[in-house]
Design a protein around this motif. Sequence first.
Motif, PDB file in Angstrom:
ATOM      1  N   ALA A 291     -16.279 -22.726 -47.801  1.00 56.00           N
ATOM      2  CA  ALA A 291     -15.840 -22.684 -46.410  1.00 56.00           C
ATOM      3  C   ALA A 291     -14.759 -21.632 -46.204  1.00 56.00           C
ATOM      4  CB  ALA A 291     -15.326 -24.064 -45.992  1.00 56.00           C
ATOM      5  N   LEU A 292     -13.854 -21.497 -47.158  1.00 57.99           N
ATOM      6  CA  LEU A 292     -12.793 -20.499 -47.042  1.00 57.99           C
ATOM      7  C   LEU A 292     -13.364 -19.084 -47.085  1.00 57.99           C
ATOM      8  CD1 LEU A 292      -9.794 -20.104 -46.742  1.00 57.99           C
ATOM      9  CD2 LEU A 292      -9.540 -20.345 -49.225  1.00 57.99           C
ATOM     10  N   LEU A 293     -14.386 -18.872 -47.900  1.00 59.74           N
ATOM     11  CA  LEU A 293     -15.046 -17.565 -47.949  1.00 59.74           C
ATOM     12  C   LEU A 293     -15.779 -17.253 -46.648  1.00 59.74           C
ATOM     13  CD1 LEU A 293     -16.424 -17.684 -51.606  1.00 59.74           C
ATOM     14  CD2 LEU A 293     -14.686 -16.107 -50.737  1.00 59.74           C
ATOM     15  N   ARG A 294     -16.221 -18.304 -45.937  1.00 61.36           N
ATOM     16  CA  ARG A 294     -16.898 -18.112 -44.656  1.00 61.36           C
ATOM     17  C   ARG A 294     -15.924 -18.075 -43.482  1.00 61.36           C
ATOM     18  NH1 ARG A 294     -19.871 -15.344 -43.872  1.00 61.36           N
ATOM     19  NH2 ARG A 294     -20.513 -16.210 -41.869  1.00 61.36           N
ATOM     20  N   SER A 295     -14.660 -18.353 -43.747  1.00 61.47           N
ATOM     21  CA  SER A 295     -13.654 -18.354 -42.684  1.00 61.47           C
ATOM     22  C   SER A 295     -13.361 -16.931 -42.211  1.00 61.47           C
ATOM     23  CB  SER A 295     -12.363 -18.992 -43.206  1.00 61.47           C
ATOM     24  OG  SER A 295     -11.270 -18.694 -42.365  1.00 61.47           O
ATOM     25  N   PRO A 296     -13.021 -16.744 -40.920  1.00 60.91           N
ATOM     26  CA  PRO A 296     -12.600 -15.418 -40.449  1.00 60.91           C
ATOM     27  C   PRO A 296     -11.412 -14.862 -41.216  1.00 60.91           C
ATOM     28  CG  PRO A 296     -13.005 -16.884 -38.581  1.00 60.91           C
ATOM     29  CD  PRO A 296     -13.076 -17.727 -39.823  1.00 60.91           C
ATOM     30  N   LEU A 297     -10.683 -15.724 -41.904  1.00 65.11           N
ATOM     31  CA  LEU A 297      -9.579 -15.252 -42.727  1.00 65.11           C
ATOM     32  C   LEU A 297     -10.061 -14.293 -43.805  1.00 65.11           C
ATOM     33  CD1 LEU A 297      -6.470 -15.810 -43.315  1.00 65.11           C
ATOM     34  CD2 LEU A 297      -7.302 -17.352 -45.103  1.00 65.11           C
ATOM     35  N   LEU A 298     -11.284 -14.540 -44.348  1.00 67.85           N
ATOM     36  CA  LEU A 298     -11.794 -13.740 -45.459  1.00 67.85           C
ATOM     37  C   LEU A 298     -13.140 -13.088 -45.177  1.00 67.85           C
ATOM     38  CD1 LEU A 298     -10.840 -15.904 -48.590  1.00 67.85           C
ATOM     39  CD2 LEU A 298      -9.783 -13.794 -47.797  1.00 67.85           C
ATOM     40  N   ARG A 299     -13.662 -13.266 -43.975  1.00 67.48           N
ATOM     41  CA  ARG A 299     -14.897 -12.547 -43.656  1.00 67.48           C
ATOM     42  C   ARG A 299     -14.586 -11.065 -43.499  1.00 67.48           C
ATOM     43  NH1 ARG A 299     -16.775 -16.598 -39.772  1.00 67.48           N
ATOM     44  NH2 ARG A 299     -16.815 -15.004 -38.154  1.00 67.48           N
ATOM     45  N   LEU A 300     -15.555 -10.227 -43.753  1.00 64.66           N
ATOM     46  CA  LEU A 300     -15.319  -8.794 -43.772  1.00 64.66           C
ATOM     47  C   LEU A 300     -15.317  -8.198 -42.371  1.00 64.66           C
ATOM     48  CD1 LEU A 300     -17.553  -7.875 -46.844  1.00 64.66           C
ATOM     49  CD2 LEU A 300     -15.081  -8.231 -46.793  1.00 64.66           C
ATOM     50  N   HIS A 301     -14.710  -7.043 -42.257  1.00 62.67           N
ATOM     51  CA  HIS A 301     -14.598  -6.320 -40.991  1.00 62.67           C
ATOM     52  C   HIS A 301     -15.971  -6.072 -40.369  1.00 62.67           C
ATOM     53  CE1 HIS A 301     -12.780  -3.545 -38.098  1.00 62.67           C
ATOM     54  NE2 HIS A 301     -13.708  -2.668 -38.400  1.00 62.67           N
ATOM     55  N   GLU A 302     -16.965  -5.835 -41.230  1.00 64.50           N
ATOM     56  CA  GLU A 302     -18.315  -5.530 -40.748  1.00 64.50           C
ATOM     57  C   GLU A 302     -18.948  -6.703 -40.011  1.00 64.50           C
ATOM     58  OE1 GLU A 302     -17.210  -5.030 -43.757  1.00 64.50           O
ATOM     59  OE2 GLU A 302     -17.234  -2.847 -44.021  1.00 64.50           O
ATOM     60  N   GLU A 303     -18.447  -7.909 -40.216  1.00 66.14           N
ATOM     61  CA  GLU A 303     -18.980  -9.087 -39.533  1.00 66.14           C
ATOM     62  C   GLU A 303     -18.372  -9.283 -38.148  1.00 66.14           C
ATOM     63  OE1 GLU A 303     -19.919 -12.766 -41.689  1.00 66.14           O
ATOM     64  OE2 GLU A 303     -18.870 -11.864 -43.379  1.00 66.14           O
ATOM     65  N   GLY A 304     -17.519  -8.357 -37.733  1.00 62.78           N
ATOM     66  CA  GLY A 304     -16.958  -8.424 -36.391  1.00 62.78           C
ATOM     67  C   GLY A 304     -15.679  -9.219 -36.281  1.00 62.78           C
ATOM     68  N   VAL A 305     -14.965  -9.425 -37.387  1.00 62.18           N
ATOM     69  CA  VAL A 305     -13.692 -10.146 -37.344  1.00 62.18           C
ATOM     70  C   VAL A 305     -12.613  -9.188 -36.845  1.00 62.18           C
ATOM     71  CG1 VAL A 305     -11.967 -11.409 -38.667  1.00 62.18           C
ATOM     72  CG2 VAL A 305     -14.388 -11.627 -39.241  1.00 62.18           C
ATOM     73  N   HIS A 306     -11.998  -9.538 -35.723  1.00 64.29           N
ATOM     74  CA  HIS A 306     -10.967  -8.679 -35.143  1.00 64.29           C
ATOM     75  C   HIS A 306      -9.725  -8.717 -36.030  1.00 64.29           C
ATOM     76  CE1 HIS A 306      -8.149  -6.946 -32.280  1.00 64.29           C
ATOM     77  NE2 HIS A 306      -9.187  -6.615 -31.514  1.00 64.29           N
ATOM     78  N   PRO A 307      -9.121  -7.572 -36.342  1.00 66.51           N
ATOM     79  CA  PRO A 307      -7.954  -7.563 -37.241  1.00 66.51           C
ATOM     80  C   PRO A 307      -6.776  -8.364 -36.714  1.00 66.51           C
ATOM     81  CG  PRO A 307      -8.288  -5.403 -36.208  1.00 66.51           C
ATOM     82  CD  PRO A 307      -9.507  -6.208 -35.930  1.00 66.51           C
ATOM     83  N   ASP A 308      -6.569  -8.398 -35.391  1.00 69.66           N
ATOM     84  CA  ASP A 308      -5.476  -9.204 -34.846  1.00 69.66           C
ATOM     85  C   ASP A 308      -5.736 -10.693 -35.038  1.00 69.66           C
ATOM     86  OD1 ASP A 308      -3.858  -7.135 -34.046  1.00 69.66           O
ATOM     87  OD2 ASP A 308      -4.577  -7.093 -31.984  1.00 69.66           O
ATOM     88  N   TYR A 309      -6.997 -11.095 -34.912  1.00 68.72           N
ATOM     89  CA  TYR A 309      -7.322 -12.508 -35.114  1.00 68.72           C
ATOM     90  C   TYR A 309      -7.121 -12.892 -36.579  1.00 68.72           C
ATOM     91  CZ  TYR A 309      -9.850 -16.938 -34.917  1.00 68.72           C
ATOM     92  OH  TYR A 309     -10.182 -18.266 -34.997  1.00 68.72           O
ATOM     93  N   ARG A 310      -7.430 -11.976 -37.491  1.00 68.97           N
ATOM     94  CA  ARG A 310      -7.207 -12.254 -38.912  1.00 68.97           C
ATOM     95  C   ARG A 310      -5.710 -12.427 -39.198  1.00 68.97           C
ATOM     96  NH1 ARG A 310     -10.836 -10.960 -42.766  1.00 68.97           N
ATOM     97  NH2 ARG A 310     -11.597  -9.086 -41.718  1.00 68.97           N
ATOM     98  N   ILE A 311      -4.885 -11.558 -38.611  1.00 69.40           N
ATOM     99  CA  ILE A 311      -3.440 -11.660 -38.794  1.00 69.40           C
ATOM    100  C   ILE A 311      -2.920 -12.973 -38.201  1.00 69.40           C
ATOM    101  CG2 ILE A 311      -1.215 -10.690 -38.091  1.00 69.40           C
ATOM    102  CD1 ILE A 311      -2.516  -9.115 -40.300  1.00 69.40           C
ATOM    103  N   TYR A 312      -3.444 -13.344 -37.026  1.00 67.36           N
ATOM    104  CA  TYR A 312      -3.051 -14.616 -36.415  1.00 67.36           C
ATOM    105  C   TYR A 312      -3.364 -15.790 -37.341  1.00 67.36           C
ATOM    106  CZ  TYR A 312      -3.867 -18.856 -33.677  1.00 67.36           C
ATOM    107  OH  TYR A 312      -3.904 -20.156 -33.247  1.00 67.36           O
ATOM    108  N   LEU A 313      -4.552 -15.782 -37.943  1.00 68.08           N
ATOM    109  CA  LEU A 313      -4.924 -16.856 -38.866  1.00 68.08           C
ATOM    110  C   LEU A 313      -4.037 -16.850 -40.099  1.00 68.08           C
ATOM    111  CD1 LEU A 313      -8.837 -16.950 -38.784  1.00 68.08           C
ATOM    112  CD2 LEU A 313      -7.227 -18.481 -37.642  1.00 68.08           C
ATOM    113  N   GLN A 314      -3.690 -15.680 -40.600  1.00 65.06           N
ATOM    114  CA  GLN A 314      -2.797 -15.616 -41.749  1.00 65.06           C
ATOM    115  C   GLN A 314      -1.454 -16.273 -41.431  1.00 65.06           C
ATOM    116  OE1 GLN A 314      -2.460 -11.499 -42.877  1.00 65.06           O
ATOM    117  NE2 GLN A 314      -4.417 -11.461 -43.956  1.00 65.06           N
ATOM    118  N   CYS A 315      -0.910 -15.969 -40.255  1.00 65.40           N
ATOM    119  CA  CYS A 315       0.377 -16.545 -39.858  1.00 65.40           C
ATOM    120  C   CYS A 315       0.261 -18.050 -39.623  1.00 65.40           C
ATOM    121  CB  CYS A 315       0.895 -15.861 -38.595  1.00 65.40           C
ATOM    122  SG  CYS A 315       1.290 -14.107 -38.813  1.00 65.40           S
TER     123      CYS A 315
END
Length: 459
Positions: A291-315
């Motif tokens: 599940a963590l590998l499928r989370s937007p936290l670790l999904r790749l840029h090519e899958e359409g994960v917005h970098p700001d959303y990834r940073i938000y999830l990290q925080c």
Amino acid sequence: MDALISYLGPEYGNTFALARVFSFLSGPPDYGAGLLDTRRYGEQYASKGEDADRALLPEQTPFYKDLAAVAVQAGVCIDIFAVTNEYTDLASLKFLSIESGGSLFLYSSTDDSTLPQDLYRMLSRPYAFACVLRLRTSPEFRPGRSHGHFFPDPQYENVQHIICCDTYATYAYDFEFENNNGFSRPKYSLKRRLRIRTLQYGVARNINELYDSADTEVILSNLVHKVISASLEQGVKEGRLLLHDWLVILTAQYNDAYKIVEFGKPGTTGPLDVAFSHCPQLQPLPRLIFALLRSPLLRLHEEGVHPDYRIYLQCLFSALEPSSLLRAVYPVLSSYSTPDKQAYPRHSLSRAALITSGSPIFFLDAFTTLIVYYSSTADPALPFPPPQNCLLRAIINKLKQERSITPKLLLIRSGHDNAEPFEQYLIEEQDVDGIGLSNGMGFVSFLEQISRDVLEYMK
């Protein structure tokens, strides 16, 4: 912002002994010393042979990190509320909040955001200001890396300054072993220390006892901290690799400890156990890693994960206590026969679970989002949306009250509404690398790959 922080600090007297600043953004700062160039988000990294995830995660200017240090010295906590769907470079801005003990919030628009509710919650709950956290341990080991929304003391080791915190604040430490003397015989020493709280833990007598005492929620929490650090330092791909290798090594050591398959002798004793059949405490881990590998936290840029959303999830993830983080990584899916009667308390996150349960109503708790889903087989006579005085609504309201942030509530009827927000959480039939659906074999294929990698590792 720097002028405001200076005004609130001790330079102008003690008018403001403690201060908290709410910063609202509708886009990236575009003027002055803190100007952020957002053009880097549109660059074609693939054509340059660069890792887009690694390129977009670091800050592009030290301005906001330096400003955070000024805020810490002044005793000012800063919370950032970004209401935007454009690239704002939260990777640079985040230091203002996380190092001053604040929070970072991201809303795509004002139409259905929970911003007013989040503001009310923050202003109505108690806080502690100007805190100092220092962790001392027995001499056999020492604190290693620390994780949380604080500012490390520039002079003293293992001392963190927490400008502001509430009852939801969570901090994590890695420990490094110095020697094993204290783990084999009693050892006492008398030292003068200021003790706020002392905790004592027993020492496991063998590996089996260690496995039996494992806490899945805490393990997941520490893994999340580690992969966030690895992603920031070496890129998302490295974070994914670290997580995969960790599960491979754990599975190999478990099989060797229980003499199922031994190192150097794979295939000579019995079939590999990737389900941790002899240890109930470890059994949830493969599903959580998937599940963590499928989370937007670790999904790749090519899958359409917005970098700001990834940073938000990290925080967000780096500040959640373990039980809340568990729901954010692997949501709880339950079913109801009517809005007043629960059918099953928990299902796996798969379409097959929906079909086999036969229940008409499903409720999904993903921590930041709550979804009520009426299946296509639901009786039209069932009230939709669920009535305010029913059991399901009572559970929803209770969860909202308990959260550190306000979860968004979605009500979906299959065949009438867009079901994609609900279906995206049915991850167990998705390929772990994000290639797409894998003929209903996503999690199963993942376990098969782990099994092959473990056998290779144990040769």
